[in-house]
Design a protein around this motif. Sequence first.
Motif, PDB file in Angstrom:
ATOM      1  N   GLU A  61      28.378  35.878  45.522  1.00 29.31           N
ATOM      2  CA  GLU A  61      29.060  34.755  46.370  1.00 29.31           C
ATOM      3  C   GLU A  61      28.553  35.346  47.764  1.00 29.31           C
ATOM      4  OE1 GLU A  61      33.561  33.539  48.136  1.00 29.31           O
ATOM      5  OE2 GLU A  61      33.154  34.733  46.287  1.00 29.31           O
ATOM      6  N   GLU A  62      28.693  36.404  48.155  1.00 27.55           N
ATOM      7  CA  GLU A  62      28.338  37.012  49.588  1.00 27.55           C
ATOM      8  C   GLU A  62      26.560  36.635  49.808  1.00 27.55           C
ATOM      9  OE1 GLU A  62      30.982  40.838  50.370  1.00 27.55           O
ATOM     10  OE2 GLU A  62      29.599  40.927  48.827  1.00 27.55           O
ATOM     11  N   VAL A  63      25.836  36.806  48.742  1.00 29.03           N
ATOM     12  CA  VAL A  63      24.549  36.723  48.818  1.00 29.03           C
ATOM     13  C   VAL A  63      24.286  35.246  49.072  1.00 29.03           C
ATOM     14  CG1 VAL A  63      22.324  36.736  47.715  1.00 29.03           C
ATOM     15  CG2 VAL A  63      23.880  38.555  47.376  1.00 29.03           C
ATOM     16  N   TRP A  64      24.918  34.228  48.222  1.00 27.10           N
ATOM     17  CA  TRP A  64      25.017  32.860  48.455  1.00 27.10           C
ATOM     18  C   TRP A  64      25.174  32.444  49.765  1.00 27.10           C
ATOM     19  CZ3 TRP A  64      22.620  28.782  46.654  1.00 27.10           C
ATOM     20  CH2 TRP A  64      23.103  27.355  46.683  1.00 27.10           C
ATOM     21  N   PHE A  65      26.236  32.873  50.454  1.00 29.93           N
ATOM     22  CA  PHE A  65      26.621  32.555  51.764  1.00 29.93           C
ATOM     23  C   PHE A  65      25.497  33.117  52.681  1.00 29.93           C
ATOM     24  CE2 PHE A  65      30.749  31.699  50.137  1.00 29.93           C
ATOM     25  CZ  PHE A  65      31.044  30.453  50.868  1.00 29.93           C
ATOM     26  N   ARG A  66      24.907  34.100  52.563  1.00 30.82           N
ATOM     27  CA  ARG A  66      23.983  34.818  53.531  1.00 30.82           C
ATOM     28  C   ARG A  66      22.948  33.894  53.424  1.00 30.82           C
ATOM     29  NH1 ARG A  66      23.764  40.314  55.208  1.00 30.82           N
ATOM     30  NH2 ARG A  66      21.735  39.836  55.184  1.00 30.82           N
ATOM     31  N   LEU A  67      22.481  33.363  52.251  1.00 31.68           N
ATOM     32  CA  LEU A  67      21.246  32.383  52.265  1.00 31.68           C
ATOM     33  C   LEU A  67      21.572  31.152  52.910  1.00 31.68           C
ATOM     34  CD1 LEU A  67      18.483  31.403  50.989  1.00 31.68           C
ATOM     35  CD2 LEU A  67      19.633  31.168  48.846  1.00 31.68           C
ATOM     36  N   LEU A  68      22.642  30.575  52.498  1.00 34.44           N
ATOM     37  CA  LEU A  68      23.107  29.133  53.376  1.00 34.44           C
ATOM     38  C   LEU A  68      23.088  29.544  55.028  1.00 34.44           C
ATOM     39  CD1 LEU A  68      26.058  28.093  51.214  1.00 34.44           C
ATOM     40  CD2 LEU A  68      23.743  27.324  51.323  1.00 34.44           C
ATOM     41  N   ARG A  69      23.545  30.734  55.362  1.00 30.98           N
ATOM     42  CA  ARG A  69      23.528  31.185  56.827  1.00 30.98           C
ATOM     43  C   ARG A  69      22.201  31.001  56.994  1.00 30.98           C
ATOM     44  NH1 ARG A  69      24.017  37.226  58.248  1.00 30.98           N
ATOM     45  NH2 ARG A  69      21.850  37.083  57.115  1.00 30.98           N
ATOM     46  N   ASP A  70      21.201  31.417  56.581  1.00 32.39           N
ATOM     47  CA  ASP A  70      19.780  31.427  56.723  1.00 32.39           C
ATOM     48  C   ASP A  70      18.900  30.463  56.758  1.00 32.39           C
ATOM     49  OD1 ASP A  70      20.127  34.534  57.530  1.00 32.39           O
ATOM     50  OD2 ASP A  70      19.156  35.255  55.342  1.00 32.39           O
ATOM     51  N   LEU A  71      19.452  29.678  55.815  1.00 32.70           N
ATOM     52  CA  LEU A  71      18.733  28.167  55.817  1.00 32.70           C
ATOM     53  C   LEU A  71      19.220  27.449  57.098  1.00 32.70           C
ATOM     54  CD1 LEU A  71      19.436  27.263  52.229  1.00 32.70           C
ATOM     55  CD2 LEU A  71      17.364  27.568  52.960  1.00 32.70           C
ATOM     56  N   GLY A  72      20.557  27.428  57.381  1.00 34.28           N
ATOM     57  CA  GLY A  72      20.861  26.737  58.649  1.00 34.28           C
ATOM     58  C   GLY A  72      20.361  27.417  59.920  1.00 34.28           C
ATOM     59  N   HIS A  73      20.255  28.747  59.884  1.00 37.91           N
ATOM     60  CA  HIS A  73      19.540  29.339  60.765  1.00 37.91           C
ATOM     61  C   HIS A  73      18.094  28.738  61.361  1.00 37.91           C
ATOM     62  CE1 HIS A  73      18.060  32.387  63.804  1.00 37.91           C
ATOM     63  NE2 HIS A  73      19.309  33.224  63.667  1.00 37.91           N
ATOM     64  N   TRP A  74      17.395  28.373  60.290  1.00 38.39           N
ATOM     65  CA  TRP A  74      16.000  27.710  60.606  1.00 38.39           C
ATOM     66  C   TRP A  74      16.374  26.463  61.014  1.00 38.39           C
ATOM     67  CZ3 TRP A  74      11.367  29.522  61.344  1.00 38.39           C
ATOM     68  CH2 TRP A  74      10.832  30.633  60.671  1.00 38.39           C
ATOM     69  N   GLN A  75      17.107  25.772  60.223  1.00 35.05           N
ATOM     70  CA  GLN A  75      17.299  24.000  60.755  1.00 35.05           C
ATOM     71  C   GLN A  75      17.986  24.030  62.130  1.00 35.05           C
ATOM     72  OE1 GLN A  75      16.595  21.743  58.783  1.00 35.05           O
ATOM     73  NE2 GLN A  75      17.229  19.993  60.213  1.00 35.05           N
TER      74      GLN A  75
END
Length: 220
Positions: A67-81
Amino acid sequence: MTVENASWLPYRRWKPVQRDRGSMLDLTTTRLTLRPVRIEDFDDLAALWADVRFTRPIAGRGPLTTEEVWFRLLRDLGHWQALGQGNWSIRLKDTGAYVGSVGVLDYRRACTPPMDAPELGWGVAPMFQGQGLAREALDAALGWCDRVLKAPRTVCMIDPPNAPSLKLAERTGFRPYADGTYQDKAVILLERWAGEAQGVVAGGSISSSPNVERIVKIAC
């Protein structure tokens, strides 16, 4: 108002370059490809962050949950966007094996003193450490900062005690500029001025820092 002219961004103290999605293309080095993170990276990220040999030096804790890794990934996808910069996934060019990540970040960290420039962060899986791959990836990311982001200065945050990362930071041009705190822990803040990584590579030697024994791993 677009991100490119937003005055509230904490380190936008120079005239930013207008960038399009072309600036997000993969970066390539002798042995590596660096690609902005994708959903498809989740399984590799989950495996990496489940390895205590990786999480302990970087995050000061045990493995992350999926779950924590999933939220990190979503954060990083949004960071680029949102910002047109962020974490790249590092992979071996010849096999596609996942090596780790390197990024140009604006995480709005609540640290003292505040970080006032783009932040560099990186992490390489234990099985790929000691091979110069982190240096190769970091050089590529810093070159992107110089060419595309045109940031005159970049920073990183380092917390004790991982001496190999100090050597890597200094070899790429970072120098300590402040003692600080982050999440109630002591950290060292380092800075690099544009172009210094190339100068370090050419010069081949690095002056000793008074904080050598204290500096460790770039938080990411």
